[in-house]
Design a protein around this motif. Sequence first.
Motif, PDB file in Angstrom:
ATOM      1  N   VAL A  31       0.895  -1.238  -0.198  1.00  0.00           N
ATOM      2  CA  VAL A  31       0.057   0.089   0.050  1.00  0.00           C
ATOM      3  C   VAL A  31       0.957   1.353   0.075  1.00  0.00           C
ATOM      4  CG1 VAL A  31      -1.519   1.289   1.436  1.00  0.00           C
ATOM      5  CG2 VAL A  31      -1.882  -1.213   1.083  1.00  0.00           C
ATOM      6  N   ASP A  32       0.543   2.238  -1.041  1.00  0.00           N
ATOM      7  CA  ASP A  32       1.178   3.445  -0.972  1.00  0.00           C
ATOM      8  C   ASP A  32       0.642   4.736  -0.650  1.00  0.00           C
ATOM      9  OD1 ASP A  32       0.062   3.927  -3.315  1.00  0.00           O
ATOM     10  OD2 ASP A  32       1.871   3.927  -4.723  1.00  0.00           O
ATOM     11  N   LYS A  33      -0.884   4.468  -0.620  1.00  0.00           N
ATOM     12  CA  LYS A  33      -1.646   5.495  -0.255  1.00  0.00           C
ATOM     13  C   LYS A  33      -3.191   4.960   0.287  1.00  0.00           C
ATOM     14  CE  LYS A  33      -3.848   8.014  -3.357  1.00  0.00           C
ATOM     15  NZ  LYS A  33      -4.229   8.895  -4.398  1.00  0.00           N
ATOM     16  N   ILE A  34      -3.502   5.643   1.331  1.00  0.00           N
ATOM     17  CA  ILE A  34      -4.790   5.436   1.919  1.00  0.00           C
ATOM     18  C   ILE A  34      -5.601   6.686   1.731  1.00  0.00           C
ATOM     19  CG2 ILE A  34      -5.890   4.921   4.024  1.00  0.00           C
ATOM     20  CD1 ILE A  34      -3.322   3.481   5.042  1.00  0.00           C
ATOM     21  N   ILE A  35      -6.846   6.079   1.226  1.00  0.00           N
ATOM     22  CA  ILE A  35      -7.950   7.149   1.181  1.00  0.00           C
ATOM     23  C   ILE A  35      -8.891   6.741   2.050  1.00  0.00           C
ATOM     24  CG2 ILE A  35      -9.386   8.455  -0.284  1.00  0.00           C
ATOM     25  CD1 ILE A  35      -7.649   8.005  -2.706  1.00  0.00           C
ATOM     26  N   VAL A  36      -9.363   7.421   3.213  1.00  0.00           N
ATOM     27  CA  VAL A  36     -10.620   7.131   3.743  1.00  0.00           C
ATOM     28  C   VAL A  36     -11.873   7.764   3.376  1.00  0.00           C
ATOM     29  CG1 VAL A  36     -11.641   7.226   6.198  1.00  0.00           C
ATOM     30  CG2 VAL A  36      -9.075   7.043   6.070  1.00  0.00           C
ATOM     31  N   ILE A  37     -12.960   7.178   3.156  1.00  0.00           N
ATOM     32  CA  ILE A  37     -14.256   7.613   2.617  1.00  0.00           C
ATOM     33  C   ILE A  37     -15.245   7.316   3.551  1.00  0.00           C
ATOM     34  CG2 ILE A  37     -13.613   7.878   0.193  1.00  0.00           C
ATOM     35  CD1 ILE A  37     -14.916   5.120  -0.279  1.00  0.00           C
ATOM     36  N   ALA A  38     -16.075   8.270   3.821  1.00  0.00           N
ATOM     37  CA  ALA A  38     -17.205   8.097   4.809  1.00  0.00           C
ATOM     38  C   ALA A  38     -18.053   9.457   4.812  1.00  0.00           C
ATOM     39  CB  ALA A  38     -16.747   8.080   6.194  1.00  0.00           C
TER      40      ALA A  38
END
Length: 368
Positions: free
Chosen positions: A49-56
């Motif tokens: 993993v090189d980027k995390i995107i949290v969506i909510a």
Amino acid sequence: EKDGHDWFMRKEIFEQPHAVADALLGRHTAGGRLQLDEMRLSEQELREVDKIIVIACGTAYYAGLVAKYAIEHWTRIPCEVELAHEFRYRDPILTQDTLVVAISQSGETADTLMAIRHARTQGSRVLAICNTNGSTIPRESDAVIYTHAGPEIGVASTKGFITQLVASYLLGLYLAQVRGTKFGDEIAAVVDELEQMPVHIQGILDRKDEIYALAAELKDARSVLFLGRHAGFPVALEGALKLKELAYIHAEGFAAGELKHGPIALIEEGLPVFCVVPPQGRDQLHDKMISAIQEIRARGARTIMLAEEDDPAVAPYADSVIYLPRVPVLLQPLVAVVPLQLFACQLASNMGHDVDQPRNLAKSVTVE
Ligand code: M6R
């Protein structure tokens, strides 16, 4: 069924010590090594993993904002947080190495569901943080961390939020463990702090009468502001949302550093301002917050401080203080949000509103 409480929301607020304990149950060994059963993504996949995107959306989005602070600090993986309904329509950059984290209490929020469907078409992996077993979002995700808060009936999310925080911390620590960005004993120390949270939260709930008295005192407020910094900023946003949705009072949350860039113009005589004061400590966060509070008080704000119990700096500038236990700054939302939930619940109840079913709102928003 409400265990003697007048509202499900109040019952659920008081269930939070238990909910936090359940969210932690079985997820670590005595030495603090984490194990997440429903993780389903291999250690190798997580290392890529090189980027995390949290969506909510809504309250879950605020949990995501806290998650960003914790995940970036512990793992050094860049982490963005985005409202699910904005994410999908802006052509976000997603690759196979992007981990999309969808936070949803119900697991049925249409905006969040559509966003994860989009992410999967782009080849990204999706991990759900969810409270509802077998709901659509976890079913359509590659992995899941269930929050184990038990059913949340009140439309306003409370134990749902607090356990989303716990799950986010567990995810951050697990990634740090897998990727070796934190030593085992550092992870174990945070896990230890998390284990003490049920007792800390209970301590605040035991002082509910102080907060109820404040709600009685502020019954005529037309507008209320909330200020925070660092992990306390999302708490300010959450405190404001609770007041809007339950008491139908105008409320806004700000990052305290932003005040001088505009919002300070709103301050007038008697305006109630809740201030989430960061723990006293190494960095300048705490002192900067205190100077912001001095500024607004000098302009007539009625300050309600949420601050550490042994913090000597707050009393001179506080019209009221709600003391919080001493915890690390990243974990402070777990304790700081509780008085704000109680305040909104009590104020709305005093005003004669239906606390469990606020006007115009549904528990899960299954339309886009
Ligand atoms: O079920 P979800 O966590 O996906 O719901 C997201 C929001 O609709 C929800 O948190 C909403 O903001 C609450 N009413 C806040 O109390």
